[in-house]
Design a protein around this motif. Structure first.
Motif, mmCIF file in Angstrom:
data_model
loop_
_atom_site.group_PDB
_atom_site.id
_atom_site.type_symbol
_atom_site.label_atom_id
_atom_site.label_comp_id
_atom_site.label_asym_id
_atom_site.label_seq_id
_atom_site.Cartn_x
_atom_site.Cartn_y
_atom_site.Cartn_z
ATOM 1 N N PHE A 67 1.929 4.434 6.706
ATOM 2 C CA PHE A 67 0.949 5.041 5.808
ATOM 3 C C PHE A 67 -0.368 5.172 6.571
ATOM 4 O O PHE A 67 -0.991 4.177 6.927
ATOM 5 C CB PHE A 67 0.749 4.175 4.560
ATOM 6 N N ASN A 102 5.066 -4.769 2.173
ATOM 7 C CA ASN A 102 5.200 -4.142 0.851
ATOM 8 C C ASN A 102 6.348 -4.756 0.070
ATOM 9 O O ASN A 102 7.385 -5.105 0.659
ATOM 10 C CB ASN A 102 5.475 -2.643 0.983
ATOM 11 N N GLU A 139 -5.250 -1.730 1.603
ATOM 12 C CA GLU A 139 -5.173 -0.324 1.996
ATOM 13 C C GLU A 139 -6.349 0.078 2.873
ATOM 14 O O GLU A 139 -6.172 0.580 3.986
ATOM 15 C CB GLU A 139 -5.112 0.566 0.756
ATOM 16 N N TYR A 140 -7.551 -0.140 2.387
ATOM 17 C CA TYR A 140 -8.732 0.294 3.144
ATOM 18 C C TYR A 140 -8.895 -0.493 4.444
ATOM 19 O O TYR A 140 -9.268 0.060 5.480
ATOM 20 C CB TYR A 140 -9.985 0.156 2.287
ATOM 21 N N TYR A 146 6.207 3.437 -2.971
ATOM 22 C CA TYR A 146 6.074 4.078 -1.655
ATOM 23 C C TYR A 146 7.121 3.475 -0.724
ATOM 24 O O TYR A 146 7.121 2.272 -0.452
ATOM 25 C CB TYR A 146 4.674 3.843 -1.100
ATOM 26 N N ILE A 157 0.848 -1.198 0.000
ATOM 27 C CA ILE A 157 0.000 0.000 0.000
ATOM 28 C C ILE A 157 0.885 1.250 0.000
ATOM 29 O O ILE A 157 2.046 1.179 0.401
ATOM 30 C CB ILE A 157 -0.948 0.001 1.225
ATOM 31 N N PRO A 158 0.348 2.398 -0.445
ATOM 32 C CA PRO A 158 -0.991 2.585 -1.009
ATOM 33 C C PRO A 158 -1.159 1.831 -2.322
ATOM 34 O O PRO A 158 -0.185 1.496 -2.983
ATOM 35 C CB PRO A 158 -1.065 4.096 -1.207
ATOM 36 N N ASN A 159 -2.424 1.566 -2.650
ATOM 37 C CA ASN A 159 -2.725 0.752 -3.828
ATOM 38 C C ASN A 159 -2.121 1.351 -5.089
ATOM 39 O O ASN A 159 -2.385 2.481 -5.448
ATOM 40 C CB ASN A 159 -4.241 0.623 -3.993
ATOM 41 N N SER A 162 -6.523 -2.058 6.270
ATOM 42 C CA SER A 162 -5.488 -1.728 7.254
ATOM 43 C C SER A 162 -5.727 -0.364 7.890
ATOM 44 O O SER A 162 -5.639 -0.208 9.116
ATOM 45 C CB SER A 162 -4.105 -1.769 6.604
ATOM 46 N N VAL A 163 -6.054 0.618 7.070
ATOM 47 C CA VAL A 163 -6.267 1.981 7.587
ATOM 48 C C VAL A 163 -7.441 2.018 8.560
ATOM 49 O O VAL A 163 -7.365 2.616 9.639
ATOM 50 C CB VAL A 163 -6.483 2.980 6.431
ATOM 51 N N GLU A 188 -4.605 -5.131 -3.333
ATOM 52 C CA GLU A 188 -3.893 -3.985 -2.784
ATOM 53 C C GLU A 188 -4.888 -2.930 -2.276
ATOM 54 O O GLU A 188 -4.651 -2.304 -1.237
ATOM 55 C CB GLU A 188 -2.974 -3.379 -3.839
ATOM 56 N N GLN A 189 -5.975 -2.770 -2.988
ATOM 57 C CA GLN A 189 -6.998 -1.825 -2.537
ATOM 58 C C GLN A 189 -7.625 -2.304 -1.234
ATOM 59 O O GLN A 189 -7.844 -1.524 -0.312
ATOM 60 C CB GLN A 189 -8.085 -1.682 -3.605
#
Length: 358
Positions: free
Chosen positions: A51, A40, A23-24, A46, A11-13, A26-27, A19-20
């Motif tokens: 993140f 990663n 990201e969402y 990145y 991530i970010p995707n 994990s956040v 990957e998307q």
């Protein structure tokens, strides 16, 4: 809890559906008070250590140097690193190149595996590779404490094939209701005067079927195809179907641009035939575009009656050339947007994963 997410490029995707999700997921888990670590690839652009509150662990990835085998090395490096961090739970997104290292997974960690789609059905794989993928599928099931199926079809398959229970957790999308007309200027298209297809260039995504049907329709509206063209199949299609009406756009990762392209399209083609609940399908639904999808149980379980379906290029031609009532189209668009707001929400999906952690 201390949670790790493995199996993606990071991530970010900057790549695709998993990957998307990483990201969402994990956040939002961090926002709910969990300590989350995402692995990663060392080739990910990145290179910071965190993140949006998520800890990033960069692991050596040799795929760019040694090809597909590099994925196995990358997963090995990720799993070996996880052994020294005392994670309460490890969420594996996919299993293809990690399953052979099952015996190295930390025994004290809860192993949750998203089983992805039926990878061994993909046309690009040779018979020996398909045999390996079936074996990898079995290893993933045997080495996981809990399984996730992203569609009812996958859930049913796992129960019938292996007599195991799995948790149905699809993907999600954010509704898109603030289109910006000026976004189209750089793509040289007019609203409601172009067709759109977003997919990886793989045979099972029926890109050639869609192109054939489109070319036979004699429509003057262009077909925009969004997706990385850096593989042999893409080169084959671009050479065979070299027409001014077909625009190969390459990969576009700007979500705002993609949402606007979808929103203003005359029709969106979704040709995916292998896998579960596809993220790009949900994003199309969220972008309020009328959808023409490949006729299979995965797509129909999501879209139901709110789309038109095709099985071959002749049906694509018929759909493009036939009149589809405005009332039907708007009803389908509204119903699909309602599904996104009520069913396929990130809050629902993160909650479902969080419940698996206990």
């Amino acid at each position: 809890m201390k949670v790790a997410i493995l199996g993606t490029r990071g991530i970010p995707n900057n790549y695709g559906g998993f990957e998307q999700l990483a990201e969402y997921l994990s956040v939002q888990l961090v926002e709910r008070g969990h300590e989350v670590w995402v692995y990663n690839s060392s080739s990910h652009p990145y290179n910071k250590e965190s993140f949006k509150g998520v800890n990033i662990i960069a692991c050596k990835d040799l795929e760019d140097k040694v090809g597909t085998f590099g994925q196995f090395i990358y997963d090995f490096n990720c799993i070996m690193d996880s052994r020294k961090r005392s994670f309460d739970a490890i969420i594996q997104l996919g299993y293809t190149s990690s399953s052979i290292w099952w015996f190295l997974l930390p025994r004290k960690s809860l192993i949750i595996t998203n089983m992805d789609g039926l990878e061994w059905k993909r046309a690009k794989y040779s018979f020996p590779v398909k045999l390996f993928l079936k074996f990898a599928e079995w290893l993933a099931i045997k080495s996981s404490n809990k399984l996730v199926a992203d569609s009812i079809g996958i859930q049913s398959y796992l129960e019938k094939k292996y007599q195991v229970e799995s948790n149905f957790i699809p993907y999600a999308a954010y509704s898109f209701e603030t289109p910006v007309f000026n976004t189209l200027i750089s793509y040289n298209v007019v609203p409601q005067s172009y067709y759109l297809l977003i997919a990886r260039f793989e045979p099972e995504n029926n890109i050639e079927t869609i192109i054939k049907g489109y070319m036979a329709s004699n429509t003057s509206d262009p077909l925009l195809i969004v997706g990385s063209v850096n593989n042999k199949y893409a080169h084959y299609l671009m050479e065979k179907y070299n027409s001014d009406k077909i625009r190969y756009m390459g990969a576009i990762y700007n979500m705002e641009a993609l949402n606007n392209l979808r929103y203003y399209a005359k029709m969106y083609f979704h040709g995916h035939s292998v896998g579960g609940t596809n993220p790009s399908l949900l994003e199309a639904m969220a972008s309020q575009v009328f959808i023409c999808a490949h006729s299979n149980d995965f797509n129909k379980s999501v879209l139901q009656d709110d789309a038109v379906y095709f099985s071959n290029n002749t049906e694509i031609t018929a759909i493009i050339t036939s009149y589809i009532g405005r009332e039907f189209k708007q009803k389908a668009i509204n119903n699909n947007l309602k599904k996104i707001k009520e069913i396929y929400t990130w809050n629902n999906i993160v909650t479902a994963y969080e419940e698996l952690l206990v």
